[in-house]
Design an enzyme around this catalytic site. Structure first.
Site, PDB file in Angstrom:
ATOM      1  N   HIS A   1     -16.552   3.907  -3.615  1.00 39.99           N
ATOM      2  CA  HIS A   1     -16.004   4.989  -3.692  1.00 39.99           C
ATOM      3  C   HIS A   1     -16.000   5.861  -5.719  1.00 39.99           C
ATOM      4  O   HIS A   1     -15.019   6.347  -5.315  1.00 39.99           O
ATOM      5  CB  HIS A   1     -14.534   4.409  -3.835  1.00 39.99           C
ATOM      6  CG  HIS A   1     -13.673   4.021  -2.833  1.00 39.99           C
ATOM      7  ND1 HIS A   1     -12.728   3.587  -2.383  1.00 39.99           N
ATOM      8  CD2 HIS A   1     -15.278   3.563  -1.653  1.00 39.99           C
ATOM      9  CE1 HIS A   1     -13.266   2.426  -1.262  1.00 39.99           C
ATOM     10  NE2 HIS A   1     -13.979   2.163  -0.762  1.00 39.99           N
TER      11      HIS A   1
ATOM     12  N   ASN B   1     -10.494  -4.243  -0.848  1.00 39.43           N
ATOM     13  CA  ASN B   1     -10.525  -2.601  -2.524  1.00 39.43           C
ATOM     14  C   ASN B   1      -9.645  -3.675  -3.668  1.00 39.43           C
ATOM     15  O   ASN B   1      -8.928  -4.597  -3.107  1.00 39.43           O
ATOM     16  CB  ASN B   1     -10.189  -1.645  -1.783  1.00 39.43           C
ATOM     17  CG  ASN B   1     -10.897  -1.232  -0.924  1.00 39.43           C
ATOM     18  OD1 ASN B   1     -12.340  -0.979  -1.190  1.00 39.43           O
ATOM     19  ND2 ASN B   1     -11.051  -0.470   0.899  1.00 39.43           N
TER      20      ASN B   1
ATOM     21  N   CYS C   1     -19.389  -2.045   1.241  1.00 40.23           N
ATOM     22  CA  CYS C   1     -18.105  -1.122   1.777  1.00 40.23           C
ATOM     23  C   CYS C   1     -18.823   0.069   2.291  1.00 40.23           C
ATOM     24  O   CYS C   1     -20.312  -0.423   3.287  1.00 40.23           O
ATOM     25  CB  CYS C   1     -18.472   0.181   0.518  1.00 40.23           C
ATOM     26  SG  CYS C   1     -17.125   1.713   0.515  1.00 40.23           S
TER      27      CYS C   1
ATOM     28  N   TYR D   1     -14.393   9.981  -1.108  1.00 43.98           N
ATOM     29  CA  TYR D   1     -13.655   9.950  -2.825  1.00 43.98           C
ATOM     30  C   TYR D   1     -13.933  10.671  -4.451  1.00 43.98           C
ATOM     31  O   TYR D   1     -12.337  10.413  -4.925  1.00 43.98           O
ATOM     32  CB  TYR D   1     -13.868   8.825  -2.776  1.00 43.98           C
ATOM     33  CG  TYR D   1     -13.025   7.733  -1.783  1.00 43.98           C
ATOM     34  CD1 TYR D   1     -11.773   7.117  -1.562  1.00 43.98           C
ATOM     35  CD2 TYR D   1     -13.870   6.661  -1.176  1.00 43.98           C
ATOM     36  CE1 TYR D   1     -11.518   6.275  -0.747  1.00 43.98           C
ATOM     37  CE2 TYR D   1     -13.653   6.274   0.139  1.00 43.98           C
ATOM     38  CZ  TYR D   1     -11.753   5.529   0.517  1.00 43.98           C
ATOM     39  OH  TYR D   1     -11.549   4.992   0.651  1.00 43.98           O
TER      40      TYR D   1
ATOM     41  N   ARG E   1       1.022  -1.022  -0.122  1.00 43.34           N
ATOM     42  CA  ARG E   1       0.291   0.048   0.304  1.00 43.34           C
ATOM     43  C   ARG E   1       1.336   1.389  -0.178  1.00 43.34           C
ATOM     44  O   ARG E   1       0.697   2.446  -0.457  1.00 43.34           O
ATOM     45  CB  ARG E   1      -0.284   0.526   1.750  1.00 43.34           C
ATOM     46  CG  ARG E   1      -1.618   0.942   1.221  1.00 43.34           C
ATOM     47  CD  ARG E   1      -2.526   1.191   2.655  1.00 43.34           C
ATOM     48  NE  ARG E   1      -3.784   2.262   2.677  1.00 43.34           N
ATOM     49  CZ  ARG E   1      -4.526   2.494   3.445  1.00 43.34           C
ATOM     50  NH1 ARG E   1      -4.465   1.722   4.716  1.00 43.34           N
ATOM     51  NH2 ARG E   1      -5.186   3.653   3.995  1.00 43.34           N
TER      52      ARG E   1
END
Length: 422
Positions: free
Chosen positions: A194, A144, A164, A244, A90
């Protein structure tokens, strides 16, 4: 009832355990299995989960295992919460795209594509093992990028739905601002995972009074602050975008911010080390306050509500999920995965509720990102530099061939160990 959490060693898991314990009348779990290859983390997390159950008087059994096939055998539902490559991967997703002046983020842009390429093959392998061991089990995906992963699962014929926490978080926030209970608030929530907008906030069910204009008039400053977007923008849009959307509506501003501070991955990694230290305390039998800062607010409540509806008609009959479009948004293909309220019934696939015509301002972006997600899934399933390039070129946060070329090379270089074709 047996529920299995794949990725059960996650620091999120005590949030789930707390929800299962508190809401046991809605979802009576006899056995909760936490499966994870990281045995050291798993024992710390599993120990706290058992203490949470014991404190709240939950009679269910919690099992920890690194044997995935045993974990999913006989499960009624399997919840996926994976992070292939961990926080180290990440960290890369959030940093190398910045070299091209593009947002570095784990679910969208080039970083989101990298995560999809690492994740989809792993999830599909797990799903095949679930199908062999428990053919009737639901797969609930919290991993995700949820939209792409859910589309991969559905495309392979699995009994799956994506989840989500954005919608439930907004529902809770709006209820508090309006002075009503969350159960009284229904969101007209539309878009992709998102990439969503609240186009109406209704009281007392899908056909109830729309109080969104009142919400924005009285509490617009608070909502704008939560989203880190200007109040004037919300007034001009007349809707509430997901936070987002800031990556799209304020892209260059976000890039400047990201270049000037530690990555979110670094913050979360530090938080996880602290959380695991807390979890090791045998006296701790509640989820620590620090966990709320880790993210995933109301995750457990959303998961319990969804699993209860899918398994026993006990959860809310209408919930926001990720599922096939099936004509709901007429400008998208039927097999696009959208995030909208759906009618839920035990044993049946979610049925999206009718959606009002979508403003072209939102529909254009939804269609663009849907095309990207189609190309991203193609790259994840079949590999190849050209497929990666095409997906990056299609993404509205990239869209220039020189950026797409450079980011393709960087994505492959940083993820080669996870890409069988590289």
């Amino acid at each position: 009832m047996k529920l299995t959490v794949v990725g059960g060693g996650s620091t999120y898991t005590p949030e789930l355990a707390d929800g299962f314990a508190r809401l046991r009348d809605t979802l009576p779990v006899d056995e909760l299995v936490l499966a994870d290859p990281a045995a050291d983390r798993l024992e710390l997390v599993g120990g706290l989960a058992r203490r949470i159950f014991a404190r709240q008087g939950h009679p269910g059994r919690i099992v920890t295992t690194s044997d995935l096939d045993a974990a999913v055998d006989g499960a009624d539902a399997v919840l996926l919460q994976l992070r292939v490559g961990g926080q180290a991967a990440r960290e890369q997703d959030e940093t190398w795209p910045l070299s091209c002046g593009c947002v570095g983020q784990e679910t969208t842009g080039a970083g989101g594509l990298a995560k999809a390429l690492r994740t989809v093959p792993v999830v599909l392998d797990i799903a095949e093992r679930v199908r062999r061991a428990s053919p009737g089990a639901w797969i609930i995906d919290f991993t995700n990028p949820v939209g792409i992963v859910t589309r991969a699962l559905l495309g392979a014929g699995h009994k799956a739905v994506g989840l989500c926490n954005v919608a439930i978080g907004l529902q809770r926030r709006f209820a508090a601002l309006l002075g009503v209970t969350p159960a009284e608030v229904h969101l007209d929530h539309v878009g992709l995972n998102h990439l969503t907008w609240e186009t109406a906030v209704r009281l007392h069910g899908p056909g109830g009074e729309d109080v969104l204009p009142r919400l924005l008039s009285r509490h617009g400053d608070a909502v704008a602050a939560d989203l880190r977007l200007p109040r004037a923008l919300l007034d001009r849009l007349g809707v509430v975008p997901s936070y987002y959307l800031r990556y799209y509506y304020a892209h260059d501003e976000v890039v400047r911010e990201l270049r000037g501070k530690p990555s979110r991955a670094a913050e979360v990694a530090a938080m996880e080390r602290e959380l695991l230290g807390l979890y090791a305390d045998p006296a701790l039998d509640t989820k620590p306050d620090l966990l709320a800062r880790r993210g995933g607010a109301y995750y457990s409540e959303a998961a319990v509500d969804l699993a209860a509806a899918l398994l026993r008609d006990a959860g809310s009959p209408h919930q926001v999920v990720n599922t096939y479009n099936r004509g709901t948004l007429p400008f998208l293909p039927d097999d696009a995965v959208i995030e909208v309220p759906a009618a839920l019934r035990a044993g049946a696939a979610p049925a999206p509720l009718p959606v009002a015509p979508v403003d072209p301002l939102h529909a254009g972006l939804i269609a663009n990102v849907t095309a990207y997600e189609h190309l991203a899934l193609d790259a994840a399933l079949h590999g190849g530099r050209d497929r990666v390039f095409r997906a990056l070129l299609a993404h509205p946060l990239i869209g220039q061939y020189d950026y797409a070329d450079a980011l393709t090379d960087q994505l492959i270089a940083h993820n080669r160990e996870y890409l069988a074709w590289a």
